[in-house]
Design a protein around this motif. Structure first.
Motif, PDB file in Angstrom:
ATOM      1  N   MET A  34     -33.623  49.088  41.488  1.00  0.00           N
ATOM      2  CA  MET A  34     -32.328  49.713  41.741  1.00  0.00           C
ATOM      3  C   MET A  34     -32.569  51.076  42.365  1.00  0.00           C
ATOM      4  SD  MET A  34     -30.106  48.918  38.341  1.00  0.00           S
ATOM      5  CE  MET A  34     -31.384  49.219  37.147  1.00  0.00           C
ATOM      6  N   TRP A  35     -31.822  51.392  43.388  1.00  0.00           N
ATOM      7  CA  TRP A  35     -31.946  52.692  44.024  1.00  0.00           C
ATOM      8  C   TRP A  35     -31.423  53.766  43.091  1.00  0.00           C
ATOM      9  CZ3 TRP A  35     -34.711  54.249  47.929  1.00  0.00           C
ATOM     10  CH2 TRP A  35     -34.462  55.486  48.496  1.00  0.00           C
ATOM     11  N   ILE A  36     -30.290  53.479  42.451  1.00  0.00           N
ATOM     12  CA  ILE A  36     -29.717  54.384  41.471  1.00  0.00           C
ATOM     13  C   ILE A  36     -29.402  53.564  40.229  1.00  0.00           C
ATOM     14  CG2 ILE A  36     -27.817  55.933  40.898  1.00  0.00           C
ATOM     15  CD1 ILE A  36     -27.451  56.455  43.846  1.00  0.00           C
ATOM     16  N   HIS A  37     -29.945  53.962  39.110  1.00  0.00           N
ATOM     17  CA  HIS A  37     -29.689  53.247  37.859  1.00  0.00           C
ATOM     18  C   HIS A  37     -28.224  53.420  37.469  1.00  0.00           C
ATOM     19  CE1 HIS A  37     -29.932  52.123  33.643  1.00  0.00           C
ATOM     20  NE2 HIS A  37     -31.047  51.482  33.980  1.00  0.00           N
ATOM     21  N   ALA A  39     -26.870  54.077  34.755  1.00  0.00           N
ATOM     22  CA  ALA A  39     -26.629  55.232  33.876  1.00  0.00           C
ATOM     23  C   ALA A  39     -26.366  56.502  34.683  1.00  0.00           C
ATOM     24  CB  ALA A  39     -27.818  55.442  32.946  1.00  0.00           C
ATOM     25  N   TRP A  40     -26.976  56.609  35.851  1.00  0.00           N
ATOM     26  CA  TRP A  40     -26.823  57.836  36.646  1.00  0.00           C
ATOM     27  C   TRP A  40     -25.608  57.779  37.566  1.00  0.00           C
ATOM     28  CZ3 TRP A  40     -29.449  59.326  33.172  1.00  0.00           C
ATOM     29  CH2 TRP A  40     -30.786  59.047  32.936  1.00  0.00           C
ATOM     30  N   LYS A  41     -25.074  56.592  37.787  1.00  0.00           N
ATOM     31  CA  LYS A  41     -23.916  56.467  38.669  1.00  0.00           C
ATOM     32  C   LYS A  41     -22.686  57.180  38.124  1.00  0.00           C
ATOM     33  CE  LYS A  41     -25.150  52.178  40.956  1.00  0.00           C
ATOM     34  NZ  LYS A  41     -24.821  50.764  41.145  1.00  0.00           N
ATOM     35  N   SER A  42     -22.579  57.286  36.807  1.00  0.00           N
ATOM     36  CA  SER A  42     -21.397  57.908  36.203  1.00  0.00           C
ATOM     37  C   SER A  42     -21.655  59.349  35.764  1.00  0.00           C
ATOM     38  CB  SER A  42     -20.919  57.071  35.012  1.00  0.00           C
ATOM     39  OG  SER A  42     -21.920  57.023  34.024  1.00  0.00           O
ATOM     40  N   ARG A  43     -22.736  59.949  36.247  1.00  0.00           N
ATOM     41  CA  ARG A  43     -23.054  61.304  35.783  1.00  0.00           C
ATOM     42  C   ARG A  43     -22.002  62.334  36.178  1.00  0.00           C
ATOM     43  NH1 ARG A  43     -27.640  61.870  40.023  1.00  0.00           N
ATOM     44  NH2 ARG A  43     -26.697  63.327  41.461  1.00  0.00           N
ATOM     45  N   THR A  44     -21.302  62.117  37.298  1.00  0.00           N
ATOM     46  CA  THR A  44     -20.278  63.087  37.707  1.00  0.00           C
ATOM     47  C   THR A  44     -19.037  63.018  36.817  1.00  0.00           C
ATOM     48  OG1 THR A  44     -19.379  61.540  39.323  1.00  0.00           O
ATOM     49  CG2 THR A  44     -21.018  63.119  40.118  1.00  0.00           C
ATOM     50  N   ILE A  45     -18.907  61.946  36.065  1.00  0.00           N
ATOM     51  CA  ILE A  45     -17.767  61.797  35.156  1.00  0.00           C
ATOM     52  C   ILE A  45     -18.177  62.062  33.711  1.00  0.00           C
ATOM     53  CG2 ILE A  45     -16.048  60.164  34.274  1.00  0.00           C
ATOM     54  CD1 ILE A  45     -16.423  58.661  36.992  1.00  0.00           C
ATOM     55  N   LYS A  46     -19.309  61.501  33.306  1.00  0.00           N
ATOM     56  CA  LYS A  46     -19.730  61.556  31.905  1.00  0.00           C
ATOM     57  C   LYS A  46     -20.913  62.476  31.648  1.00  0.00           C
ATOM     58  CE  LYS A  46     -18.370  56.755  31.181  1.00  0.00           C
ATOM     59  NZ  LYS A  46     -18.869  55.407  30.849  1.00  0.00           N
ATOM     60  N   GLY A  47     -21.523  62.984  32.686  1.00  0.00           N
ATOM     61  CA  GLY A  47     -22.734  63.785  32.522  1.00  0.00           C
ATOM     62  C   GLY A  47     -22.475  65.122  31.841  1.00  0.00           C
ATOM     63  N   GLU A  48     -23.494  65.616  31.162  1.00  0.00           N
ATOM     64  CA  GLU A  48     -23.387  66.873  30.412  1.00  0.00           C
ATOM     65  C   GLU A  48     -23.008  68.037  31.317  1.00  0.00           C
ATOM     66  OE1 GLU A  48     -26.136  69.638  27.473  1.00  0.00           O
ATOM     67  OE2 GLU A  48     -26.862  67.702  28.116  1.00  0.00           O
ATOM     68  N   ARG A  93     -27.158  58.155  48.635  1.00  0.00           N
ATOM     69  CA  ARG A  93     -26.839  58.914  47.416  1.00  0.00           C
ATOM     70  C   ARG A  93     -26.811  60.410  47.704  1.00  0.00           C
ATOM     71  NH1 ARG A  93     -32.547  58.619  44.129  1.00  0.00           N
ATOM     72  NH2 ARG A  93     -33.761  59.498  45.828  1.00  0.00           N
ATOM     73  N   LEU A  94     -26.082  61.108  46.848  1.00  0.00           N
ATOM     74  CA  LEU A  94     -26.029  62.565  46.923  1.00  0.00           C
ATOM     75  C   LEU A  94     -27.146  63.136  46.059  1.00  0.00           C
ATOM     76  CD1 LEU A  94     -22.177  63.105  46.571  1.00  0.00           C
ATOM     77  CD2 LEU A  94     -23.538  63.129  48.667  1.00  0.00           C
TER      78      LEU A  94
END
Length: 107
Positions: A34-37, A39-48, A93-94
Motif C-alpha cells: 500500500m502506498w498509504i496505509h 491508518a494514515w489516510k484519516s490522520r487529517t481528521i483523527k490524528g493527534e 499524497r501530500l
C-alpha cells in the motif's frame, strides 16, 4: 522395486499434492504493498496533530506542558528548521508539513 499404484490412489496423491501446493502459495504469496496505509489516510481528521493542537494553541499553559516550550519558542524553532523539515508533495499524497514534523518530534 516400485509399487504400482491404482488410479484411485494416484488421484488421492495428486489431490493431496495440489492442496499442499495451494497452501504453500497462499503462505508465500506477495502481499500487495500500500502506498498509504489506511491508518494514515484519516490522520487529517483523527490524528493527534489536527485534534489536539488547536486546543493547545488556545491555552498557552497547556501548550507549554505538552511541548515544554512557549508558543513563541516553538514558532521561532519552526522558522529556523522549516526548510530542512520540508518535503515535496507528490501526485499521490501530500507530505507531512514542517509544523507537523516538529510537533511530532517534540511531543
Amino acid at each position: 522395486m516400485f509399487k504400482s499404484f491404482k488410479n484411485s490412489e494416484l488421484a488421492i496423491i495428486a489431490l493431496a499434492l495440489e492442496e499442499e501446493d495451494e497452501k504453500w502459495r497462499s503462505q508465500h504469496a506477495r502481499k500487495k504493498k500500500m502506498w498509504i496505509h489506511n491508518a494514515w489516510k484519516s490522520r487529517t481528521i483523527k490524528g493527534e496533530f489536527f485534534t489536539l493542537l488547536p486546543h493547545l494553541m488556545d491555552d498557552e499553559t497547556k501548550f507549554y506542558e505538552y511541548f515544554r516550550m512557549a508558543q513563541t519558542t516553538f514558532y521561532d524553532l519552526l522558522m529556523e528548521l522549516e526548510e530542512r523539515l520540508k518535503k515535496q508533495d507528490t501526485f499521490w499524497r501530500l507530505s507531512i508539513t514542517p509544523k507537523q514534523r516538529l510537533a511530532v518530534f517534540l511531543s
